[in-house]
Design a protein around this motif. Structure first.
Motif, PDB file in Angstrom:
ATOM      1  N   ARG A 153       0.836  -1.210   0.000  1.00 25.05           N
ATOM      2  CA  ARG A 153       0.000   0.000   0.000  1.00 25.05           C
ATOM      3  C   ARG A 153       0.864   1.251   0.000  1.00 25.05           C
ATOM      4  NH1 ARG A 153      -3.330  -2.872   3.601  1.00 25.05           N
ATOM      5  NH2 ARG A 153      -2.288  -1.916   5.398  1.00 25.05           N
ATOM      6  N   ARG A 157       1.142   4.138  -2.881  1.00 23.48           N
ATOM      7  CA  ARG A 157       0.957   5.569  -2.584  1.00 23.48           C
ATOM      8  C   ARG A 157       2.131   6.385  -3.101  1.00 23.48           C
ATOM      9  NH1 ARG A 157       0.454   7.013   3.343  1.00 23.48           N
ATOM     10  NH2 ARG A 157       0.522   9.080   2.370  1.00 23.48           N
ATOM     11  N   SER A 292       1.989   3.324   6.533  1.00 25.34           N
ATOM     12  CA  SER A 292       1.524   2.286   7.430  1.00 25.34           C
ATOM     13  C   SER A 292       2.409   2.225   8.661  1.00 25.34           C
ATOM     14  CB  SER A 292       1.519   0.940   6.712  1.00 25.34           C
ATOM     15  OG  SER A 292       0.663   0.995   5.590  1.00 25.34           O
TER      16      SER A 292
END
Length: 293
Positions: A153, A157, A292
């Motif tokens: 993720r 991004r 994260s």
């Protein structure tokens, strides 16, 4: 005595293959290790991120994250592991990554019945693939997909945030004397590209040394100072200040990037990509903030 006793308990186990080829693979039928020693910070971070911290009994001399790892016994590093210190911890597995390593010590560990796992990690794909190996080694297979998805993720991004932006010409420096840099084929070179940079070093292997003349000719627009500095050593920006024909020096873009996270093939890889992208593209910092946990 404890080490001898443990070795005696393993005496009837079949002898495992030795050598480098056997160090990057795991027996899928083997039971998870219960006492693991790590010889490199990235492997330590992977195991803790997978929830295998309670199985860790020893770490390298350079481990500093997570905080729980800093309280474990130190056994040296990949280039100088202490066989005696490792065996005193009664491990059933020792892990790290492929790279400069004391193979003789690892072969002694294998001969003593200790599992050895050192996966390749010279690309982002290999780092992501290594997660399954660390998960299998530590009995945390169910956590592998979650960790991999978290990293992916952050990588996604990063790609999205820099996709339409100009790519500055970048030089990543690991050591000043000699001037060791990220070259083609290294995972840092791949990370620079993903983060929206154009690595000026395109020959000489994964970690080439540059002369002053080569630095001047490459004319990077951004220099990432990733050198390890202790004491009163001047930052790279100070050392290069006289090279005003280099665009990065002229424009004040010799940037200190000393966080060890940026140089580790571990679970914070996605966050490292976000951080490097923000350094290369400060105008996009808001879109790149966070990552994260």
């Amino acid at each position: 005595g404890l080490a001898l006793g443990a070795a005696g308990c393993r005496a009837r186990a079949p002898r495992r293959p030795t050598g480098r080829a056997a160090m990057s693979a795991l027996d899928p039928s083997a039971v998870p290790a219960r006492r693991i020693v790590s010889l490199v910070p990235s492997a330590t971070e992977m195991l803790f991120a997978l929830g295998a911290g309670p199985r860790m009994v020893g770490v390298s001399s350079y481990d500093d994250w997570p905080p729980e790892a800093t309280r474990l016994p130190r056994v040296g590093a990949m280039v100088n592991p202490s066989f005696e210190a490792i065996m005193a911890l009664r491990p059933d597995a020792v892990t790290g990554v492929q790279g400069p390593i004391d193979v003789a010590v690892l072969e002694r560990l294998q001969a003593a019945g200790v599992r050895v796992f050192f996966p390749r990690a010279e690309s982002i794909a290999e780092v992501l693939a290594s997660i399954d190996g660390y998960a299998a080694l530590s009995g945390r297979r169910e956590a592998a997909a979650t960790l991999r998805a978290s990293i992916e993720r952050d990588l996604a991004r990063t790609r999205a945030a820099v996709a339409s932006r100009p790519r500055p010409r970048v030089l990543a420096v690991f050591s000043e004397r000699p001037l060791v840099t990220a070259g083609p084929g290294s995972w840092v070179d791949e990370l620079l590209t993903l983060a929206g940079g154009d690595n000026v070093v395109r020959a000489g292997g994964r970690y080439p040394s540059l002369s002053l003349e080569q630095l001047l000719a490459l004319a990077p627009e951004v220099i990432l100072d990733m050198t390890w500095q202790e004491g009163d050593v001047a930052p790279l920006a100070t050392s290069l200040a006289r090279l005003t024909t280099v665009p990065a020096v002229r424009d004040g873009r010799v940037i200190r990037a000393a966080d060890p996270m940026l140089l580790r093939q571990g679970p914070r890889l996605g966050r490292a990509a976000l951080r490097i992208a923000a350094l290369l593209h400060p105008e996009a910092a808001a879109a790149l903030d966070g990552g994260s946990p």
